[in-house]
Design a protein around this motif. Structure first.
Motif, PDB file in Angstrom:
ATOM      1  N   UNK A   1       1.794  -5.316  -8.528  1.00 57.70           N
ATOM      2  CA  UNK A   1       1.361  -6.026  -7.322  1.00 57.70           C
ATOM      3  C   UNK A   1       0.998  -7.475  -7.645  1.00 57.70           C
ATOM      4  N   UNK A   2       1.500  -8.388  -6.849  1.00 54.81           N
ATOM      5  CA  UNK A   2       1.041  -9.783  -6.875  1.00 54.81           C
ATOM      6  C   UNK A   2       0.181  -9.977  -5.636  1.00 54.81           C
ATOM      7  N   UNK A   3      -1.106 -10.233  -5.862  1.00 54.92           N
ATOM      8  CA  UNK A   3      -2.067 -10.336  -4.765  1.00 54.92           C
ATOM      9  C   UNK A   3      -2.090 -11.745  -4.182  1.00 54.92           C
ATOM     10  N   UNK A   4      -2.536 -11.827  -2.953  1.00 56.42           N
ATOM     11  CA  UNK A   4      -2.684 -13.122  -2.289  1.00 56.42           C
ATOM     12  C   UNK A   4      -3.690 -13.999  -3.018  1.00 56.42           C
ATOM     13  N   UNK A   5      -4.850 -13.407  -3.363  1.00 56.05           N
ATOM     14  CA  UNK A   5      -5.912 -14.170  -4.024  1.00 56.05           C
ATOM     15  C   UNK A   5      -6.889 -13.181  -4.649  1.00 56.05           C
ATOM     16  N   UNK A   6      -6.712 -12.902  -5.916  1.00 51.98           N
ATOM     17  CA  UNK A   6      -7.538 -11.892  -6.576  1.00 51.98           C
ATOM     18  C   UNK A   6      -8.637 -12.544  -7.401  1.00 51.98           C
ATOM     19  N   UNK A   7      -9.717 -11.809  -7.695  1.00 52.56           N
ATOM     20  CA  UNK A   7     -10.799 -12.354  -8.520  1.00 52.56           C
ATOM     21  C   UNK A   7     -10.287 -12.778  -9.898  1.00 52.56           C
ATOM     22  N   UNK A   8     -10.936 -13.790 -10.464  1.00 56.68           N
ATOM     23  CA  UNK A   8     -10.523 -14.328 -11.770  1.00 56.68           C
ATOM     24  C   UNK A   8     -11.779 -14.635 -12.567  1.00 56.68           C
ATOM     25  N   UNK A   9     -12.132 -13.724 -13.463  1.00 55.54           N
ATOM     26  CA  UNK A   9     -13.338 -13.895 -14.263  1.00 55.54           C
ATOM     27  C   UNK A   9     -13.103 -14.892 -15.396  1.00 55.54           C
ATOM     28  N   UNK A  10     -14.168 -15.591 -15.769  1.00 52.11           N
ATOM     29  CA  UNK A  10     -14.054 -16.595 -16.815  1.00 52.11           C
ATOM     30  C   UNK A  10     -14.433 -16.092 -18.194  1.00 52.11           C
ATOM     31  N   UNK A  11     -15.241 -15.028 -18.253  1.00 53.02           N
ATOM     32  CA  UNK A  11     -15.604 -14.456 -19.535  1.00 53.02           C
ATOM     33  C   UNK A  11     -17.073 -14.581 -19.889  1.00 53.02           C
ATOM     34  N   UNK A  12     -17.756 -15.565 -19.322  1.00 49.95           N
ATOM     35  CA  UNK A  12     -19.176 -15.752 -19.655  1.00 49.95           C
ATOM     36  C   UNK A  12     -20.115 -15.096 -18.650  1.00 49.95           C
ATOM     37  N   UNK A  13     -19.556 -14.483 -17.612  1.00 49.34           N
ATOM     38  CA  UNK A  13     -20.405 -13.862 -16.592  1.00 49.34           C
ATOM     39  C   UNK A  13     -21.309 -12.781 -17.186  1.00 49.34           C
ATOM     40  N   UNK A  14     -20.766 -12.003 -18.132  1.00 49.50           N
ATOM     41  CA  UNK A  14     -21.533 -10.906 -18.721  1.00 49.50           C
ATOM     42  C   UNK A  14     -22.763 -11.389 -19.470  1.00 49.50           C
ATOM     43  N   UNK A  15     -22.695 -12.586 -20.023  1.00 51.25           N
ATOM     44  CA  UNK A  15     -23.848 -13.133 -20.735  1.00 51.25           C
ATOM     45  C   UNK A  15     -25.052 -13.231 -19.807  1.00 51.25           C
TER      46      UNK A  15
END
Length: 377
Positions: free
Chosen positions: A4-18
């Protein structure tokens, strides 16, 4: 079937978990804490306009509180852009007020200043002064804020800027969400940055922010016991959710750049296809984050329509969607007044939003391009 290619999916940066781990380690999981304060400060610094920000559970909650702070009450009238998502208009009904819908103009697809003036003058002739104006920056494209603010100031009507789709967009080098008395931001899962769900109210005074925070935390009076003199709401953002936002703010500029590059990809892809117009800035005064890239398909030239293109994308498991159906055409608002012509209706009939995510790959773009080339061949 292809992935699936979504219209606009979430994109995490990697530092959120910190930031989330810090909240867990400190046991700050309530609707207050260092991440809430930090997220608000991060947004204020980004907007760079001497504003105060209150982070909340949703952009819709922010809009509702903005209307309350504008003293909108039962049977009042609120002017609202018609071409928008329903969340721009629903809070008017929460207040028991009546929406007055305004057509778009063709350059930015946003509120038409001419129709806005017509509506205000019409309501004044009936002895009614609208209590607020809700203008939307559609798909990240700034509205013509100079003209809209001039009209609003002339009639002394506060402007609420729905910038839910426009974080990172600018009009004449000033950030969207900072022009009106209040600005609204959204961090829903499909937005340019996300906290999974959430929003923010942008204020110009500490007093307005304090009132929003008070109302969003059940309007508890300053007393040792639970005392309430006003109706309150459970609208405050949690410290956990705000931690996601702090990590997302670190990559916001990169996300804007990626969305703008997707827009450029579509400009290049459609440049030799007659009858398709890619939604773009009308002049250098406008800087869009291009949250969603969109096109208008002229069936009289192409021999094909936007619905046929949507179905062609769907066959390859690619999501695309028609533009927002204008609010004055929605059954729930069938009795509302409307001012303008048929600009928004034609946009809805012929417009299509295309996959725009900042995490789309070169392989995704190739699949999208192949569908477009085959469809218009």
């Amino acid at each position: 079937m292809n992935t699936k290619i979504w219209l606009s999916s979430p994109h995490m940066g990697g530092t959120e978990l910190k930031y989330i781990h810090e909240a867990f380690d400190a046991n700050w999981v309530a609707p207050l804490g260092p991440n809430v304060d930090g997220f608000e400060t991060d947004i204020e610094k980004f907007l760079n306009a001497d504003v105060k920000v209150a982070v909340l559970s949703a952009g819709t909650a922010a809009l509702h509180l903005a209307l309350i702070e504008c003293d909108v009450k039962h049977n009042d009238e609120v002017i609202c852009q018609s071409m928008t998502f329903s969340a721009s208009a629903n809070p008017i009904a929460y207040c028991g007020a009546k929406p007055i819908f305004i057509d778009s103009e063709p350059e930015t697809w946003n509120m038409c200043p001419k129709a806005l003036r017509e509506a205000i003058e019409n309501r004044i002739s009936k002895g009614i002064l609208p209590k607020a104006i809700i203008v939307v920056h559609l798909y990240g494209m700034p509205a013509k804020m100079d003209q809209i603010m001039a009209i609003a100031n002339e009639f002394n009507i506060p402007v609420i800027e729905d910038a839910a789709e426009a974080l990172g967009s600018k009009y004449k080098n000033e950030n969207c969400g900072t022009f009106g008395k209040f600005g609204i931001l959204s961090f829903n899962g499909n937005k340019i940055i996300t906290t999974s769900g959430g929003g923010a109210l942008v204020c110009h005074t500490q007093e307005d922010k304090d009132k929003a925070v008070f109302l969003s935390t059940q309007a508890r009076d300053n007393a040792p016991h639970y005392q309430h003199s006003k109706i309150g709401y459970n609208y405050r953002m949690s410290n956990i959710v705000a931690g996601i936002g702090r990590g997302q703010m670190e990559v916001l500029n990169n996300r804007v750049e990626a969305r703008r590059k997707m827009h450029d990809f579509y400009v290049q892809t459609f440049k030799d296809i007659d009858g398709v117009e890619v939604f773009s800035e009308p002049s250098e005064d406008f800087y869009s984050n291009h949250w969603l890239s969109a096109i208008i398909v002229d069936e009289t030239i192409t021999g094909k329509n936007r619905e046929e293109l949507r179905l062609a994308f769907l066959e390859d498991n690619i999501e695309s969607r028609p533009l927002w159906k204008p609010m004055h055409l929605q059954p729930v608002f069938s009795d509302a007044l409307y001012f303008g012509t048929d600009v928004s209706e034609k946009l809805f009939e012929n417009g299509l939003c295309l996959p725009s995510g900042s995490n789309l790959t070169d392989e995704d773009r190739k699949r999208i391009e192949i569908v477009i080339r085959n469809f218009f061949a």
